[in-house]
Enzyme design. Sequence first.
Site, short mmCIF file in Angstrom:
data_model
loop_
_atom_site.label_atom_id
_atom_site.label_comp_id
_atom_site.label_asym_id
_atom_site.label_seq_id
_atom_site.Cartn_x
_atom_site.Cartn_y
_atom_site.Cartn_z
N GLU A 188 43.89 47.99 29.17
CA GLU A 188 42.83 48.55 28.31
C GLU A 188 43.09 49.21 27.14
OE1 GLU A 188 41.25 51.56 31.28
OE2 GLU A 188 40.94 49.68 32.52
N GLU A 194 39.56 42.04 38.14
CA GLU A 194 39.08 42.98 38.86
C GLU A 194 37.57 42.79 39.09
OE1 GLU A 194 40.34 46.59 37.08
OE2 GLU A 194 42.17 45.90 36.38
#
Length: 376
Positions: A177, A284
């Site tokens: 991220e 994910e």
Amino acid sequence: MTQPPHPSRCASHLLPRGEKDGIDRRALLAAPLAVGTLAGCDRLAVAEPTPPTVPPLKSIAPFPIGTAVMAGHFDDPAWVALARAQVNQLTPEWEMKMEYILQSLDRLTFDAPDRIAAACEREGVRLHGHALIWYSQGEQAFSGFDRTHFGRAFDRYIAEVAGRYRGKLVSWDVVNEPIAEDGNGLRDSHWSRNLGDDGYMIRAFEQAKLADPEAVLFVNDYNLENNPVKGTTFLRTVERLLKAGAPIGGLGTQSHLDIEIPAGQISRFMRDLGSFGLPVHMSELDASLRRERGGDFRSRAQRLEQQRARVVELAEAFMALPERQRFAFTIWGLRDSDSWLRRDNRDDGKDQPLLFDDAGRAKPLTAAVAEVFGRG
Ligand code: XIL
């Protein structure tokens, strides 16, 4: 350090609450329908449609199927049985992250990640390491260092953790991220402030490569399909890091899907992501039926159809990648009740973001995904 509740927690909030043991037996006995709850929470639901018969995902997909795991899952026979049937790759959901391992810089905790690694070896499934460097973790442990010592501690952490699992895992989310929440530029973090915006990422990949030369090294982020601005920034960042010589070996898109995005957005991003020619990890997946923005007047049927359409689009876009680039298709949990979204304080206990229901049964969504994977 608070652990998420044990993953097999039952939806006991359905029972009438009382003082003694939390169950108001008078209310319970006055409500014949509720008697079924003594035998099991899932019997409160209205008559369920017959679960579709779906072949195991790992047996029909032409690539590895993964899911998120916590060490406690191995104490849940139902989870173990479903995982054995459906998946051939595992990602530690939180126990291989810095927040778990790095209790303090001079004491690293490996009990849970070691248990997960040992289980993967015993079960003959792949282990994907998650995550070495993440903006949201490590600030306190790394505080107080001057820049030189900060860099040394950064390198040492990666060397110790990635070195420990060398030969036990196939890949790492080396940087997780890095893109700003709104997609405009990179996140500001203690990593970037000490080692540079691109500098910390390049250094992390270089250190991970030294620690584990065989692992596929991923940069991983979310909302890349949901927010085209963020997706584009991610692609430009990858291009810049590769040009700078960062040994990036794979690209991870988390795919926590917003099921209300326009058709085609997912496909376009996946096509652009594949243009680098690197392995792609759909890392994910979950597809919440909730609308975070409030004011949701969609029927459940409308939300389930939106969810089906977007998840199928994602599966089709992944299938459209060249075979050598389809690293793995990972769902962020097995049963809906395993989802982190069901541990969120906004959850109403009814979200169904994953591919198997609370009882581990296949859903129409499972069948839809399996149909795409079965196209070979
Ligand atoms: C989440 C886990 O699911 C939770 O159990 C934990 O409390 C917080 O992290 N992107 C990521 C994952 O890369 O590591 C996050 O997982 C979800 C968002």
